[in-house]
Design a protein around this motif. Structure first.
Motif, PDB file in Angstrom:
ATOM      1  N   ILE A  45       0.759  -1.082  -0.108  1.00 53.21           N
ATOM      2  CA  ILE A  45      -0.013  -0.063   0.102  1.00 53.21           C
ATOM      3  C   ILE A  45       1.089   1.183  -0.181  1.00 53.21           C
ATOM      4  O   ILE A  45       0.405   2.298  -0.335  1.00 53.21           O
ATOM      5  CB  ILE A  45      -1.043  -0.087   1.116  1.00 53.21           C
ATOM      6  CG1 ILE A  45      -0.437  -0.091   2.615  1.00 53.21           C
ATOM      7  CG2 ILE A  45      -2.019  -1.081   1.036  1.00 53.21           C
ATOM      8  CD1 ILE A  45      -1.252   0.459   3.784  1.00 53.21           C
ATOM      9  N   MET A  46       2.028   1.098   0.311  1.00 53.93           N
ATOM     10  CA  MET A  46       3.033   2.162   0.399  1.00 53.93           C
ATOM     11  C   MET A  46       3.925   2.558  -0.671  1.00 53.93           C
ATOM     12  O   MET A  46       4.654   3.286  -0.958  1.00 53.93           O
ATOM     13  CB  MET A  46       3.708   2.307   1.900  1.00 53.93           C
ATOM     14  CG  MET A  46       2.830   2.653   2.772  1.00 53.93           C
ATOM     15  SD  MET A  46       1.789   3.952   2.964  1.00 53.93           S
ATOM     16  CE  MET A  46       3.111   5.184   3.513  1.00 53.93           C
ATOM     17  N   TYR A  47       3.840   1.341  -1.838  1.00 55.88           N
ATOM     18  CA  TYR A  47       5.014   1.484  -2.902  1.00 55.88           C
ATOM     19  C   TYR A  47       4.979   2.869  -3.799  1.00 55.88           C
ATOM     20  O   TYR A  47       6.139   3.321  -4.159  1.00 55.88           O
ATOM     21  CB  TYR A  47       4.754   0.381  -3.789  1.00 55.88           C
ATOM     22  CG  TYR A  47       3.592   0.847  -4.784  1.00 55.88           C
ATOM     23  CD1 TYR A  47       3.784   1.122  -6.103  1.00 55.88           C
ATOM     24  CD2 TYR A  47       2.362   0.238  -4.768  1.00 55.88           C
ATOM     25  CE1 TYR A  47       2.797   1.111  -6.709  1.00 55.88           C
ATOM     26  CE2 TYR A  47       1.257   0.344  -5.388  1.00 55.88           C
ATOM     27  CZ  TYR A  47       1.602   0.812  -6.621  1.00 55.88           C
ATOM     28  OH  TYR A  47       0.502   0.907  -7.625  1.00 55.88           O
ATOM     29  N   HIS A  48       4.061   3.522  -3.631  1.00 58.17           N
ATOM     30  CA  HIS A  48       3.817   4.943  -4.245  1.00 58.17           C
ATOM     31  C   HIS A  48       4.737   6.093  -3.624  1.00 58.17           C
ATOM     32  O   HIS A  48       5.147   6.918  -4.066  1.00 58.17           O
ATOM     33  CB  HIS A  48       2.456   5.530  -4.357  1.00 58.17           C
ATOM     34  CG  HIS A  48       1.909   5.888  -2.992  1.00 58.17           C
ATOM     35  ND1 HIS A  48       1.453   4.744  -2.225  1.00 58.17           N
ATOM     36  CD2 HIS A  48       1.642   7.159  -2.563  1.00 58.17           C
ATOM     37  CE1 HIS A  48       0.850   5.352  -1.136  1.00 58.17           C
ATOM     38  NE2 HIS A  48       0.961   6.681  -1.088  1.00 58.17           N
ATOM     39  N   PHE A  49       5.222   5.616  -2.485  1.00 62.08           N
ATOM     40  CA  PHE A  49       5.794   6.610  -1.712  1.00 62.08           C
ATOM     41  C   PHE A  49       7.254   6.172  -1.222  1.00 62.08           C
ATOM     42  O   PHE A  49       8.311   6.738  -1.253  1.00 62.08           O
ATOM     43  CB  PHE A  49       5.007   6.973  -0.338  1.00 62.08           C
ATOM     44  CG  PHE A  49       5.809   7.972   0.468  1.00 62.08           C
ATOM     45  CD1 PHE A  49       6.198   9.235   0.429  1.00 62.08           C
ATOM     46  CD2 PHE A  49       6.373   7.270   1.737  1.00 62.08           C
ATOM     47  CE1 PHE A  49       6.904  10.145   1.252  1.00 62.08           C
ATOM     48  CE2 PHE A  49       6.988   8.163   2.728  1.00 62.08           C
ATOM     49  CZ  PHE A  49       7.340   9.344   2.399  1.00 62.08           C
ATOM     50  N   LYS A  65      12.958   7.790  -2.794  1.00 60.97           N
ATOM     51  CA  LYS A  65      13.869   8.291  -3.894  1.00 60.97           C
ATOM     52  C   LYS A  65      13.594   9.757  -3.966  1.00 60.97           C
ATOM     53  O   LYS A  65      12.273  10.165  -3.850  1.00 60.97           O
ATOM     54  CB  LYS A  65      13.588   7.709  -5.326  1.00 60.97           C
ATOM     55  CG  LYS A  65      14.200   6.413  -5.200  1.00 60.97           C
ATOM     56  CD  LYS A  65      13.911   5.728  -6.602  1.00 60.97           C
ATOM     57  CE  LYS A  65      14.534   4.312  -6.623  1.00 60.97           C
ATOM     58  NZ  LYS A  65      14.128   3.602  -7.793  1.00 60.97           N
ATOM     59  N   LEU A  66      14.512  10.952  -4.016  1.00 52.74           N
ATOM     60  CA  LEU A  66      14.247  12.060  -3.980  1.00 52.74           C
ATOM     61  C   LEU A  66      15.027  12.731  -5.395  1.00 52.74           C
ATOM     62  O   LEU A  66      15.475  11.938  -6.036  1.00 52.74           O
ATOM     63  CB  LEU A  66      15.017  12.749  -2.975  1.00 52.74           C
ATOM     64  CG  LEU A  66      14.594  12.116  -1.673  1.00 52.74           C
ATOM     65  CD1 LEU A  66      15.573  13.040  -0.567  1.00 52.74           C
ATOM     66  CD2 LEU A  66      13.248  12.765  -1.312  1.00 52.74           C
ATOM     67  N   PRO A  67      14.556  13.768  -5.770  1.00 51.70           N
ATOM     68  CA  PRO A  67      14.939  14.360  -6.907  1.00 51.70           C
ATOM     69  C   PRO A  67      16.556  14.329  -7.022  1.00 51.70           C
ATOM     70  O   PRO A  67      17.350  14.416  -5.905  1.00 51.70           O
ATOM     71  CB  PRO A  67      14.571  15.967  -7.094  1.00 51.70           C
ATOM     72  CG  PRO A  67      13.350  15.893  -6.038  1.00 51.70           C
ATOM     73  CD  PRO A  67      13.425  14.761  -5.124  1.00 51.70           C
ATOM     74  N   GLU A  73      16.634   7.005   3.864  1.00 50.06           N
ATOM     75  CA  GLU A  73      16.359   5.820   4.203  1.00 50.06           C
ATOM     76  C   GLU A  73      16.278   5.838   5.672  1.00 50.06           C
ATOM     77  O   GLU A  73      17.033   6.713   6.349  1.00 50.06           O
ATOM     78  CB  GLU A  73      17.723   4.803   3.951  1.00 50.06           C
ATOM     79  CG  GLU A  73      17.760   4.525   2.581  1.00 50.06           C
ATOM     80  CD  GLU A  73      18.984   3.365   2.285  1.00 50.06           C
ATOM     81  OE1 GLU A  73      19.146   3.091   1.236  1.00 50.06           O
ATOM     82  OE2 GLU A  73      19.548   3.366   3.097  1.00 50.06           O
ATOM     83  N   TRP A  74      15.564   5.255   6.410  1.00 53.97           N
ATOM     84  CA  TRP A  74      15.438   4.939   7.765  1.00 53.97           C
ATOM     85  C   TRP A  74      14.743   3.893   8.162  1.00 53.97           C
ATOM     86  O   TRP A  74      14.022   3.048   7.348  1.00 53.97           O
ATOM     87  CB  TRP A  74      14.568   6.146   8.358  1.00 53.97           C
ATOM     88  CG  TRP A  74      13.060   6.260   8.067  1.00 53.97           C
ATOM     89  CD1 TRP A  74      12.275   5.755   8.687  1.00 53.97           C
ATOM     90  CD2 TRP A  74      12.588   6.798   6.975  1.00 53.97           C
ATOM     91  NE1 TRP A  74      11.038   5.687   8.074  1.00 53.97           N
ATOM     92  CE2 TRP A  74      11.201   6.486   7.011  1.00 53.97           C
ATOM     93  CE3 TRP A  74      13.081   7.727   5.679  1.00 53.97           C
ATOM     94  CZ2 TRP A  74      10.391   7.307   6.031  1.00 53.97           C
ATOM     95  CZ3 TRP A  74      12.208   8.241   4.892  1.00 53.97           C
ATOM     96  CH2 TRP A  74      10.683   8.015   5.284  1.00 53.97           C
ATOM     97  N   ASP A  75      15.087   3.524   9.353  1.00 51.74           N
ATOM     98  CA  ASP A  75      14.248   2.183   9.971  1.00 51.74           C
ATOM     99  C   ASP A  75      13.181   2.739  10.884  1.00 51.74           C
ATOM    100  O   ASP A  75      13.419   3.610  11.611  1.00 51.74           O
ATOM    101  CB  ASP A  75      15.247   1.414  10.733  1.00 51.74           C
ATOM    102  CG  ASP A  75      16.257   0.678  10.027  1.00 51.74           C
ATOM    103  OD1 ASP A  75      16.133   0.357   8.861  1.00 51.74           O
ATOM    104  OD2 ASP A  75      17.150   0.039  10.604  1.00 51.74           O
ATOM    105  N   ALA A  76      12.199   2.020  10.880  1.00 50.97           N
ATOM    106  CA  ALA A  76      10.828   2.409  11.909  1.00 50.97           C
ATOM    107  C   ALA A  76      10.501   1.149  12.532  1.00 50.97           C
ATOM    108  O   ALA A  76      10.866   0.073  12.178  1.00 50.97           O
ATOM    109  CB  ALA A  76       9.765   2.596  10.866  1.00 50.97           C
TER     110      ALA A  76
END
Length: 180
Positions: A45-49, A65-67, A73-76
């Motif tokens: 459900i989050m693949y768009h982000f 990914k950013l411009p 990257e981070w761990d949650a």
């Protein structure tokens, strides 16, 4: 509050706690809790982000990914949860964009289902990247939250996530459709 066409609505919009969006899903709180906790759900459900890698039952790694070829990257980690009521998580201390969130399940009625509220707070870093992220945070997270909730609703109610990505069986090999 007014509901929009996608049946998502601001639970409280912007506030000092971050962003909130809600949606009504025709499933019980327990079903929705267990679906969200399924390790295959969040990446879908989050693949768009973000690209999400599940590390354990309570941890995940996020890649955004950013411009200009940059990435975050981070761990949650899940920091608190009560089955059928809520799930709370937070990024680790060394995250490039510290963030936290909570998904809560509020039963409405047997006939109407459950109100699901997704709340998130981002704390962008300083400098150019922080300034760019701060500007994007006004639009992107709201759209991201709404899209994530719509995908979760679709998955919960139909067993699949609707997409407009070209399908090989479509006209012109699916190439006449816009990508999501």
């Amino acid at each position: 509050m007014q509901q929009n066409a996608e049946n998502t609505r601001p639970a409280s919009g912007h506030d000092e706690q971050g962003l909130r969006r809600s949606i009504l899903i025709h499933r019980s709180p327990d079903e929705l809790y267990h679906l969200w906790r399924d390790p295959t759900t969040l990446p879908r459900i989050m693949y768009h982000f973000a690209t999400i890698t599940i590390l354990s039952d309570t941890s995940s790694r996020w890649h955004v990914k950013l411009p200009l070829g940059r990435k975050l990257e981070w761990d949650a980690h899940i920091v608190d949860e009560q089955p059928g009521r809520y799930i709370s998580w937070a990024s680790d201390e060394k995250a490039s964009v510290p963030n936290a969130g909570r998904l809560s399940f509020q039963p409405v009625s047997d006939e109407r289902g459950t109100e699901v509220t997704l709340a998130m707070h981002f704390d962008p870093p300083g400098g150019f990247l922080g300034e760019w992220l701060s500007k994007k945070m006004e639009m992107v997270p709201e759209a991201m939250l709404s899209q994530a909730l719509r995908r979760f609703k679709s998955l919960a109610e139909t067993g699949e996530i609707a997409t407009n990505v070209p399908q090989p069986a479509g006209r012109h090999g699916g190439m006449d459709k816009a990508e999501e």
